[in-house]
Each structure stands twice: as C-alpha cells, then as structure tokens.
Design a protein around this motif. Structure first.
Motif, mmCIF file in Angstrom:
data_model
loop_
_atom_site.group_PDB
_atom_site.id
_atom_site.type_symbol
_atom_site.label_atom_id
_atom_site.label_comp_id
_atom_site.label_asym_id
_atom_site.label_seq_id
_atom_site.Cartn_x
_atom_site.Cartn_y
_atom_site.Cartn_z
ATOM 1 N N PHE A 13 0.885 -1.169 0.000
ATOM 2 C CA PHE A 13 0.000 0.000 0.000
ATOM 3 C C PHE A 13 0.916 1.210 0.000
ATOM 4 O O PHE A 13 1.526 1.504 1.027
ATOM 5 C CB PHE A 13 -0.872 0.026 1.250
ATOM 6 N N LEU B 223 4.139 0.961 1.954
ATOM 7 C CA LEU B 223 4.038 -0.040 3.020
ATOM 8 C C LEU B 223 3.904 -1.450 2.451
ATOM 9 O O LEU B 223 3.025 -1.720 1.648
ATOM 10 C CB LEU B 223 2.822 0.283 3.892
ATOM 11 N N ALA C 243 2.505 -4.475 3.230
ATOM 12 C CA ALA C 243 1.559 -5.053 4.202
ATOM 13 C C ALA C 243 1.672 -6.573 4.221
ATOM 14 O O ALA C 243 1.555 -7.202 5.265
ATOM 15 C CB ALA C 243 0.132 -4.630 3.856
ATOM 16 N N PRO D 86 1.111 -9.841 15.557
ATOM 17 C CA PRO D 86 0.679 -8.597 16.204
ATOM 18 C C PRO D 86 -0.235 -7.769 15.304
ATOM 19 O O PRO D 86 -0.330 -8.027 14.105
ATOM 20 C CB PRO D 86 1.991 -7.856 16.479
ATOM 21 N N ASN D 87 -0.895 -6.794 15.882
ATOM 22 C CA ASN D 87 -1.742 -5.886 15.108
ATOM 23 C C ASN D 87 -0.956 -5.238 13.991
ATOM 24 O O ASN D 87 0.187 -4.845 14.183
ATOM 25 C CB ASN D 87 -2.294 -4.783 16.018
ATOM 26 N N GLY D 88 -1.573 -5.143 12.822
ATOM 27 C CA GLY D 88 -0.909 -4.504 11.697
ATOM 28 C C GLY D 88 0.079 -5.401 10.991
ATOM 29 O O GLY D 88 0.809 -4.961 10.104
ATOM 30 N N ALA D 89 0.101 -6.688 11.356
ATOM 31 C CA ALA D 89 1.060 -7.614 10.747
ATOM 32 C C ALA D 89 0.711 -7.922 9.299
ATOM 33 O O ALA D 89 1.571 -8.355 8.527
ATOM 34 C CB ALA D 89 1.117 -8.903 11.560
ATOM 35 N N GLY D 90 -0.542 -7.718 8.930
ATOM 36 C CA GLY D 90 -0.945 -7.998 7.552
ATOM 37 C C GLY D 90 -1.862 -9.199 7.428
ATOM 38 O O GLY D 90 -2.125 -9.672 6.315
ATOM 39 N N LYS D 91 -2.398 -9.671 8.533
ATOM 40 C CA LYS D 91 -3.228 -10.885 8.504
ATOM 41 C C LYS D 91 -4.515 -10.662 7.708
ATOM 42 O O LYS D 91 -4.859 -11.451 6.823
ATOM 43 C CB LYS D 91 -3.563 -11.314 9.949
ATOM 44 N N THR D 92 -5.227 -9.601 8.053
ATOM 45 C CA THR D 92 -6.483 -9.322 7.349
ATOM 46 C C THR D 92 -6.218 -9.067 5.865
ATOM 47 O O THR D 92 -6.968 -9.511 4.992
ATOM 48 C CB THR D 92 -7.187 -8.111 7.994
ATOM 49 N N THR D 93 -5.133 -8.354 5.583
ATOM 50 C CA THR D 93 -4.775 -8.094 4.188
ATOM 51 C C THR D 93 -4.527 -9.406 3.446
ATOM 52 O O THR D 93 -4.932 -9.565 2.289
ATOM 53 C CB THR D 93 -3.528 -7.192 4.117
ATOM 54 N N HIS E 197 -8.488 -7.652 -2.605
ATOM 55 C CA HIS E 197 -7.404 -6.791 -3.081
ATOM 56 C C HIS E 197 -6.636 -7.570 -4.151
ATOM 57 O O HIS E 197 -6.395 -8.758 -3.968
ATOM 58 C CB HIS E 197 -6.400 -6.480 -1.960
ATOM 59 N N GLN F 94 -13.333 -9.076 9.987
ATOM 60 C CA GLN F 94 -12.933 -8.703 11.342
ATOM 61 C C GLN F 94 -13.870 -7.612 11.868
ATOM 62 O O GLN F 94 -14.365 -7.687 12.989
ATOM 63 C CB GLN F 94 -11.486 -8.212 11.323
#
Ligand SMILES: Nc1ncnc2c1ncn2[C@@H]1O[C@H](COP(=O)(O)OP(=O)(O)O)[C@@H](O)[C@H]1O
Ligand SMILES: [Mg+2]
Lengths: 319, 247
Positions: free
Chosen positions: B11, B14, B16, B35-42, B51, B83
């Motif tokens: 992105f 970044l 992701a 951890p949060n922001g690790a890219g799991k949801t992405t 995406h 999520q």
C-alpha cells in the motif's frame, strides 16, 4: 391474509374506481396517481431494493415513449408491438447504462449524477434528431380503438395503466420471495459482505436495472398513447425522474405497498393545495419538497413503515 | 487445498504482505497469528479477491484464483468473514444467513430453512427474527460465521471471530468452530485469543510486518523466541530467558 391476497384485493378495488368515480376530473386524478405509483414502484426496484439511487429515471420512461411513438409515426408499426418493444428497449437502455456505470464501480451519488447526465444526453439527442421530431416532438395520429391502443374513454386508459401497475407490483411481490430479491437487499445493505458470500453484485444490479427500466419503459408507452404527443423535455426532462423517486421515498423504499401509499398521499396533498391556493404556480413543488424534508427527518423509512412492526415480519417458509 | 506462492501486497510504500508462501492441507484447523498490523487481514483479502496482489499467486483446489472476483472465489468454496463485522443491518438474522444459503439454493423457502439450521449450529437459533443491527458483539460475530457457513464452503477463513468476546463467550464459541471442522470444512483462523489458538489450532503461522516468521504447532510457537520478540519487542525473549535463568 397473505401479501399476495392483500395485493390482489387492493387492485381489485382499484379496478372498480372508474365505475364509482364518474367525474372526468377526479378520474384523471386517479390516473395520475396510478401513474405515479407505477413509476415510483419501478424506481423502488432499483433504488429501494438494489439500493442504487437514480436521478435520471425519466431516461427509460422517455425511451419507452419515443419507441412506441416513433415506430407508429415513422414506420407504421402497431402500438401493441410498440408496447412490447418500448418496455424491452427501456430495459435494454437501463442495462446498458448500468453496464457502463457499475463496471467502473460508480456508487451512491456518483451513480445518481451519471443517470441524471444520461437522461440529459438523451434529451439533447432527441432534440436534434429529425427522425424523432427533434425539438418539435412527435404527434401520434388520432385513431381511437383498442387495436391502436387509444381510447375515447378515460376509464379504458385507467384500466390499461392498472394492468401495467399490477404487473409491476407483482414483480416486486415476487422479488420479496425470491433469491434475486434477497440478493438485491444484500447488495443494497453491504456490497462487500454480499460479495464475500458469493453474490455477483454487478449482475444483481444489472437485473435490477432491467426490471426497473422495463416498467419505466411501459409507463412511457402509456404516456405517449394517452397524450398522443411527445417532446424531448416531456420525455427526458427531470419531471418524471423526480416524481418517481419522490413517490418511492415518501411511500417507503424497499417496501411492496410503499409506492402506492406515496402516490396517494402526494396526489391528495397536491389536490388539497391546488384547492386551497387556487393553482398558484409552483405550489406543487413547494409541497413536495416540504413533504420530502419532513419524511427524511421524521419517517426515514417512509409511510409504509407506519404499518410495519420492527423487525419486518418474515413470511414463514412454506416448506 | 490452498497454496500461496510469494504473495505480496504494498500500500503505497508499506509492504503489508511481503513474500508469503504457505500450503494449507485439507481437513484441519490452522491459525494465522501475529501482532496488530502484521498484515493478517490483508492476507485474507488477497486470498479472497478483495485486493489484487502486488505479486505472487493464490491456488485453491488446484486452480490459480489470483485476481479472481470475490464472488467467484466464494462460489469455488473459499469464504471469508470480516474482522469488522458487516451485517445486513435492517434485515433479520434469518434473512442475513439466507443470503449465504442462496449461493447454492435458489428456492427462497429452502434457503430460509437452511438459515434456520445454520443458526442452530452457531447458536443463533433464539435470535432468528431479530434485526441483525440489534445483536450484541458476540451475536454479530456468530452471524458472520453463520452467513459464511451457509454457503457450504470448503475452506472457511475466520478473521478474529473471538475478538471483543468475554472469556465465557469464547468458551462457547470454541466448540462451535470445532464442530464446523468436524463437519468436513477446513478452517483457517486469524486469532489474537491465544487460548483459542492453543485449543483449536493444529498448525499455526506467525506473520510479522508482512512476513511469515515462524510456522509450527501453536504450543511450540508460543515458546519460540522469534515469535515472542515479534509480539513483545526487541530483546524481550533474551530478557525473559535471562529472568528465568536468574530465578
Ligand atoms: N486498504 C488499505 N490501504 C492502506 N493501508 C492498509 C490498507 N489495509 C491495511 N493497510 C495497512 O496494512 C497493514 C496491515 O494491516 P492488516 O492486514 O489489517 O493487519 P492485521 O489484520 O494483521 O492487524 C497495516 O499497517 C494497515 O494500516
Ligand atoms: Mg486484522
């Protein structure tokens, strides 16, 4: 009473109106009301069910009207065939507009503006194409008789319109109990969530466009045959677009009976205002605008929500 | 059943998701943690077509589904939950679930009946006629699962369906998920609740800053210094070990 029997009873009662209402003036008010219910319901399919607000629904209305008129005037085609083709072409143009806009992901106000622009483009085109009568419009030759889809008697026009309106309401009744209808509501409420569970939102929206365009096209055919005259402003101008969405929103979008309620209330108000203000020009628009603002503020789900407990009752599965 | 090959997503600047490759076997419950922001949801969004990936490919049941539309991937049998829950607000729980059921069932009455059955499986049977918007957080998470489950997926991707639930609610959900697996559906779940990962996961991957940094049995991972560092920060594993040594 099931919704279908209620619908049929209401329309049976409506069919008796010309037998009771003998005054030409009041029967004409009834015709106008029914016409509003038809285009309101057509708009409701796309706006209320599939959640795509159009500001240019006159486009499909105009296509239907010009189809039946041009075929008769230029090619001598019987208006009954024009009726079928008018509806079909209304649907086809709607699908084409949908294909062009939804393909590029246009949603919300962008979609609304694009439909408005399309209607305007067609108005300008009709204005400049001599075969379509250009700015002078088109006059359909007077030839009263059912074979020519023209009637001396206003009651017959009323019944023709009632049949079209019934067809449209039956289509929406069917949507309420079909997979397509469920998918439209899903797309309206959350397109991503719908896609994640296998709903082809693009296809669903095109189907909504087709149905909506079909009934707008039929309304256009009715208009042309009723007044036997058409010009680009009447066909593609904003009047019918505004009327369609106003009726649907006031009545309650996404509901089966909403557009009928909306049409009745708006025409009753408009007649009352005419009587009170003595035909002050523009009074209608002021009334309509006021009603719309009040509705959005105090009854955002429309008049139909007054008759419906929350949550919306679900028809028990027959199986 | 699922294979990701060098999957990446950027992105702007970044990264992701950064060169992720993994193979998921049929019939298991696997977990994706980090951890949060690790890219799991992405990563879920890349797998299900929400995406387009910047690089790499997604293979599902032997087909390359990279760049396919979400609805096509769902029809092929890979279905995600969100999520951030996305109920069809204003529609009842029954109607919400029926949309999923309609994927393979054309008839309305049959889809509504199927919705009822699925609601029973996830513990929503008592709320079938409630407006989805009126559900509690726990109820909405269940609704996400129910809608996906109603499509009869082959692979179910659950994105933090236990986040925001209290411990007793979590205890209730764990057997639900296990029962789904037992019915023959492969499950990949993103989860922060380690209790759930330990109890459910047969295999887990750890994602950190877009990269896979570890893979293995959840219990082994929880003791892996690399994983601990990813969660708790630089040097933490060493300090923890040292602390244990001193004691
Ligand atoms: N649509 C997006 N546009 C820009 N950045 C995004 C987008 N989606 C996620 N990100 C960023 O990508 C990173 C990974 O996010 P996400 O996949 O949601 O992480 P996780 O689910 O592991 O918490 C985050 O830094 C997030 O801010
Ligand atoms: Mg996430």
């Amino acid at each position: 009473m099931t919704r279908l029997s209620l619908l049929l009873v209401v329309f049976a009662a409506l069919a008796l109106v010309p037998l009771v209402v003998t005054s030409e003036f009041w029967l004409n008010v009834c015709v106008l009301t029914l016409f509003s219910a038809l285009i309101g319901q057509a708009w409701n399919i796309l706006g209320g069910y599939a959640g795509q607000f159009s500001f240019g629904h006159a486009l499909f209305f105009g296509v239907g009207a010009y189809t039946v008129a041009a075929l008769q005037v230029r090619l001598g085609v019987n208006p009954w065939i024009g009726l079928v083709l008018g509806g079909a072409l209304g649907a086809a143009v709607a699908v084409a507009v949908g294909w062009l806009t939804f393909r590029y992901g246009l949603r919300g106000s962008y979609f609304a503006l694009v439909t408005l622009a399309f209607a305007e483009v067609f108005r300008i085109l009709a204005n400049s194409i001599p075969w379509l009568g250009a700015g002078e419009g088109m006059m359909i030759k007077l030839a009263a008789g059912p074979g020519m889809l023209q009637f001396k008697n206003l009651a017959n026009y009323y019944w023709l319109l009632l049949a079209m309106t019934l067809a449209c309401f039956l289509a929406v009744w069917w949507l309420d109990r079909s997979r397509l209808g469920a998918r439209m509501l899903a797309v309206r409420d959350n397109e991503d969530a719908a896609a994640a569970i296998g709903v082809d939102a693009f296809a669903v929206k095109l189907q909504a466009m087709a149905l909506s365009g079909l009934f707008m096209g039929l309304a256009g055919v009715f208009y042309a045959q009723r007044y036997l005259y058409l010009d680009p402003g009447l066909a593609f101008g904003p009047t019918e677009s505004v009327e369609a969405l106003l009726v649907a929103i006031v009545g309650g979008i996404g509901s089966l009976f909403g557009p009928l309620l909306g049409a009745i209330v708006l025409h009753a108000l408009s007649e009352a205002a005419q009587a009170a203000l003595g035909g002050l020009p523009g009074a209608n628009m002021v009334i309509y605008g006021t009603v719309l603002v009040l509705m959005v503020l105090f009854l955002p789900r429309g008049l139909a929500s007054l008759f419906r407990q929350r949550p919306q009752p679900v028809e028990p599965p027959d199986a | 059943m699922l294979e990701l090959r060098h999957l990446s997503k950027t992105f702007g600047g970044l990264r992701a998701v950064d060169d992720v490759s993994l193979t998921l076997a049929e019939g298991s419950i696997a977990a994706l943690i980090g951890p949060n922001g690790a890219g799991k949801t992405t990563l879920f969004a890349l797998m299900t077509g929400f995406h387009p990936p910047s690089g790499g490919s997604v293979h599902f049941l032997g087909h390359d589904v990279t760049g396919e539309k979400p609805f096509r991937i769902a029809r092929a049998g890979m279905v995600r939950t969100f999520q951030i829950v996305q109920p069809f607000a204003g529609q009842t729980v029954r109607e919400n679930i029926a949309v999923g059921a309609h994927l393979h069932i054309a008839d309305r009455a049959a889809a509504l009946a199927k919705a009822e059955e699925v609601a029973r499986r996830v513990g929503l049977a008592d709320r079938l006629d409630r407006d989805a918007a009126d559900l509690t957080v726990a109820g909405r998470k269940r609704l996400e699962v129910a809608r996906a489950l109603a499509t009869e997926p082959k692979l179910l991707l659950l994105d933090e369906v236990m986040a925001g639930l209290n411990p007793s609610e979590i205890r209730d959900v764990i057997p639900v998920i296990r029962a789904i697996r037992d019915s023959g559906i492969t499950i990949l779940l993103i989860e922060h609740v380690m209790q759930a990962v330990m109890e459910l996961g047969e295999r887990a991957w750890v994602l950190n800053q877009g990269r896979l940094i570890a893979e293995g049995a959840p219990r082994a991972l929880a003791a892996d210094p690399v994983v601990i560092e990813a969660y708790l920060g630089q040097g933490m594993a060493r300090r923890l070990a040292k602390g244990r040594g001193d004691a």
